[in-house]
Design a protein around this motif. Structure first.
Motif, PDB file in Angstrom:
ATOM      1  N   PHE A 136     -90.060  46.880  41.665  1.00 41.42           N
ATOM      2  CA  PHE A 136     -88.622  47.116  41.770  1.00 41.42           C
ATOM      3  C   PHE A 136     -88.062  47.282  40.357  1.00 41.42           C
ATOM      4  O   PHE A 136     -88.275  46.438  39.487  1.00 41.42           O
ATOM      5  CB  PHE A 136     -87.962  45.925  42.470  1.00 41.42           C
ATOM      6  N   VAL A 137     -87.337  48.378  40.130  1.00 41.38           N
ATOM      7  CA  VAL A 137     -86.788  48.684  38.808  1.00 41.38           C
ATOM      8  C   VAL A 137     -85.271  48.692  38.879  1.00 41.38           C
ATOM      9  O   VAL A 137     -84.688  49.384  39.724  1.00 41.38           O
ATOM     10  CB  VAL A 137     -87.301  50.050  38.302  1.00 41.38           C
ATOM     11  N   ASN A 138     -84.624  47.945  38.012  1.00 36.35           N
ATOM     12  CA  ASN A 138     -83.163  47.895  37.996  1.00 36.35           C
ATOM     13  C   ASN A 138     -82.577  49.273  37.732  1.00 36.35           C
ATOM     14  O   ASN A 138     -83.141  50.072  36.981  1.00 36.35           O
ATOM     15  CB  ASN A 138     -82.675  46.913  36.930  1.00 36.35           C
ATOM     16  N   ARG A 139     -81.458  49.564  38.355  1.00 36.28           N
ATOM     17  CA  ARG A 139     -80.827  50.870  38.205  1.00 36.28           C
ATOM     18  C   ARG A 139     -80.539  51.185  36.747  1.00 36.28           C
ATOM     19  O   ARG A 139     -80.175  50.304  35.955  1.00 36.28           O
ATOM     20  CB  ARG A 139     -79.543  50.952  39.031  1.00 36.28           C
ATOM     21  N   ALA A 140     -80.685  52.490  36.397  1.00 37.48           N
ATOM     22  CA  ALA A 140     -80.352  52.950  35.052  1.00 37.48           C
ATOM     23  C   ALA A 140     -78.954  53.560  35.008  1.00 37.48           C
ATOM     24  O   ALA A 140     -78.287  53.532  33.975  1.00 37.48           O
ATOM     25  CB  ALA A 140     -81.385  53.987  34.588  1.00 37.48           C
ATOM     26  N   LEU A 141     -78.515  54.130  36.141  1.00 33.39           N
ATOM     27  CA  LEU A 141     -77.218  54.796  36.198  1.00 33.39           C
ATOM     28  C   LEU A 141     -76.380  54.208  37.316  1.00 33.39           C
ATOM     29  O   LEU A 141     -76.893  53.740  38.329  1.00 33.39           O
ATOM     30  CB  LEU A 141     -77.404  56.303  36.447  1.00 33.39           C
ATOM     31  N   GLY A 142     -75.058  54.253  37.164  1.00 32.54           N
ATOM     32  CA  GLY A 142     -74.166  53.741  38.186  1.00 32.54           C
ATOM     33  C   GLY A 142     -73.971  52.243  38.060  1.00 32.54           C
ATOM     34  O   GLY A 142     -74.482  51.592  37.143  1.00 32.54           O
ATOM     35  N   THR A 143     -73.234  51.684  38.999  1.00 32.50           N
ATOM     36  CA  THR A 143     -72.852  50.276  38.952  1.00 32.50           C
ATOM     37  C   THR A 143     -73.442  49.517  40.120  1.00 32.50           C
ATOM     38  O   THR A 143     -73.390  49.980  41.263  1.00 32.50           O
ATOM     39  CB  THR A 143     -71.311  50.140  38.998  1.00 32.50           C
ATOM     40  N   SER A 144     -73.987  48.349  39.833  1.00 39.80           N
ATOM     41  CA  SER A 144     -74.557  47.500  40.886  1.00 39.80           C
ATOM     42  C   SER A 144     -73.468  47.049  41.844  1.00 39.80           C
ATOM     43  O   SER A 144     -72.331  46.791  41.467  1.00 39.80           O
ATOM     44  CB  SER A 144     -75.237  46.279  40.261  1.00 39.80           C
ATOM     45  N   LYS A 145     -73.844  46.934  43.134  1.00 43.28           N
ATOM     46  CA  LYS A 145     -72.897  46.484  44.163  1.00 43.28           C
ATOM     47  C   LYS A 145     -73.061  45.001  44.480  1.00 43.28           C
ATOM     48  O   LYS A 145     -72.404  44.483  45.367  1.00 43.28           O
ATOM     49  CB  LYS A 145     -73.100  47.308  45.450  1.00 43.28           C
ATOM     50  N   MET A 146     -73.942  44.293  43.756  1.00 45.74           N
ATOM     51  CA  MET A 146     -74.170  42.886  44.018  1.00 45.74           C
ATOM     52  C   MET A 146     -72.993  42.050  43.539  1.00 45.74           C
ATOM     53  O   MET A 146     -72.307  42.405  42.587  1.00 45.74           O
ATOM     54  CB  MET A 146     -75.448  42.418  43.321  1.00 45.74           C
ATOM     55  N   SER A 147     -72.763  40.922  44.208  1.00 50.07           N
ATOM     56  CA  SER A 147     -71.685  40.021  43.828  1.00 50.07           C
ATOM     57  C   SER A 147     -72.030  38.606  44.268  1.00 50.07           C
ATOM     58  O   SER A 147     -72.953  38.391  45.068  1.00 50.07           O
ATOM     59  CB  SER A 147     -70.374  40.442  44.489  1.00 50.07           C
ATOM     60  N   SER A 148     -71.294  37.621  43.754  1.00 53.49           N
ATOM     61  CA  SER A 148     -71.542  36.238  44.134  1.00 53.49           C
ATOM     62  C   SER A 148     -71.266  36.026  45.622  1.00 53.49           C
ATOM     63  O   SER A 148     -71.912  35.209  46.276  1.00 53.49           O
ATOM     64  CB  SER A 148     -70.668  35.296  43.306  1.00 53.49           C
ATOM     65  N   GLY A 149     -70.310  36.775  46.182  1.00 52.31           N
ATOM     66  CA  GLY A 149     -70.005  36.656  47.597  1.00 52.31           C
ATOM     67  C   GLY A 149     -71.165  37.084  48.472  1.00 52.31           C
ATOM     68  O   GLY A 149     -71.408  36.509  49.534  1.00 52.31           O
ATOM     69  N   ILE A 150     -71.905  38.093  48.022  1.00 50.23           N
ATOM     70  CA  ILE A 150     -73.063  38.563  48.776  1.00 50.23           C
ATOM     71  C   ILE A 150     -74.138  37.484  48.825  1.00 50.23           C
ATOM     72  O   ILE A 150     -74.743  37.215  49.863  1.00 50.23           O
ATOM     73  CB  ILE A 150     -73.607  39.863  48.142  1.00 50.23           C
ATOM     74  N   PHE A 151     -74.386  36.828  47.686  1.00 50.74           N
ATOM     75  CA  PHE A 151     -75.370  35.751  47.665  1.00 50.74           C
ATOM     76  C   PHE A 151     -74.911  34.572  48.507  1.00 50.74           C
ATOM     77  O   PHE A 151     -75.710  33.902  49.165  1.00 50.74           O
ATOM     78  CB  PHE A 151     -75.640  35.317  46.225  1.00 50.74           C
ATOM     79  N   SER A 152     -73.617  34.296  48.484  1.00 45.44           N
ATOM     80  CA  SER A 152     -73.085  33.195  49.283  1.00 45.44           C
ATOM     81  C   SER A 152     -73.293  33.452  50.770  1.00 45.44           C
ATOM     82  O   SER A 152     -73.659  32.543  51.524  1.00 45.44           O
ATOM     83  CB  SER A 152     -71.590  33.014  48.991  1.00 45.44           C
TER      84      SER A 152
END
Length: 258
Positions: A216-232
């Motif tokens: 798994f490779v972290n994105r190079a372009l654009g913005t991540s959609k992850m957030s603390s609410g998602i983990f919660s």
């Protein structure tokens, strides 16, 4: 048994949910279409203000029917996007349906391995592109995020008893009969926990789940959609899944998967 493909129709659909992925969408579609195994693509766009959907509609493959687009009126959540895509695929008789991110964190070439895990000799019902089945195979993530993701999957395994090393993975291939059997309209979670709930239900229904190791490779372009609410949602959602499962009787498809 391997299924056959016709020149104008793939047996496997790749669903790519998007929200503001203009930097990646054309390239990821091209990479999938250029694979030696044929895949069709369904992009599900949640009204991206950056024009992602317009880019898709301007591609030659869209006019040719290799790429399809489902436009939704707002940002309705990852889970509901995939549910809509699963239903779309079932209406069109695809044998396998794959989930994949638009940002190249999933290598398009690994789609071939996921499909083969389901349609080849191993005959899996669900194939997971797993970051953790052979260690920790994540590139360019901050260490804190790697640890959070790894231990989240470990936590899911302990609480649910599900024998899956990467329960939160978003790179998955489902056989058609699995999606037909699961209660898609009853899936409760929309974000991070959606991936866990789908795998948990497949496990409870007795379907064969296999993990295919990926990097798994972290994105190079654009913005991540992850957030603390998602983990919660994932943290507390797992406890709710386990609690409700105690009082639920699940059908057993381990012997009959037709």
């Amino acid at each position: 048994m391997q299924t056959s493909q016709t020149p104008d129709r793939a047996d496997t659909l790749v669903i790519i949910p998007t929200y503001n992925e203009k930097e990646n969408i054309e390239a990821i579609i091209k990479a999938v279409l250029e694979l030696e195994t044929r895949f069709d693509i369904l992009v599900i766009d949640d009204n991206s203000p950056d024009g992602t959907a317009a880019i898709v509609k301007g591609l030659p493959a869209f006019a040719e029917g290799r790429v399809h687009l489902l436009e939704r009126k707002g940002k309705l959540g990852l889970g509901t996007a995939y549910i809509a895509g699963f239903k779309w695929a079932l209406e069109r008789d695809y044998e396998c349906v794959c989930e994949m991110d638009a940002d190249f964190s999933h290598n398009p070439a690994d789609l071939i391995r996921l499909r083969e895990a389901c349609l080849g000799e191993s005959q899996a019902d669900v194939a997971i592109g797993s970051r953790y089945v052979t260690g920790v195979n994540v590139v360019n993530w901050p260490m804190g995020r790697v640890l959070m993701s790894f231990y989240a999957s470990r936590y899911v395994r302990i609480v649910t008893g599900m024998p899956v090393a990467d329960a939160t993975a978003g790179f998955v291939c489902y056989r058609r009969h699995v999606l037909k059997a699961l209660p898609l309209d009853s899936i409760r979670f929309k974000g991070y926990a959606f991936q866990i709930e789908m795998k948990f239900l497949a496990h409870k229904y007795g379907f064969k789940i296999t993990e295919v190791p990926i990097i798994f490779v972290n994105r190079a372009l654009g913005t991540s959609k992850m957030s603390s609410g998602i983990f919660s949602e994932g943290l507390f959602g797992v406890m709710r899944l386990k609690w409700s499962s105690i009082f639920t009787r699940y059908p057993d498809y381990s012997r009959n998967k037709q």
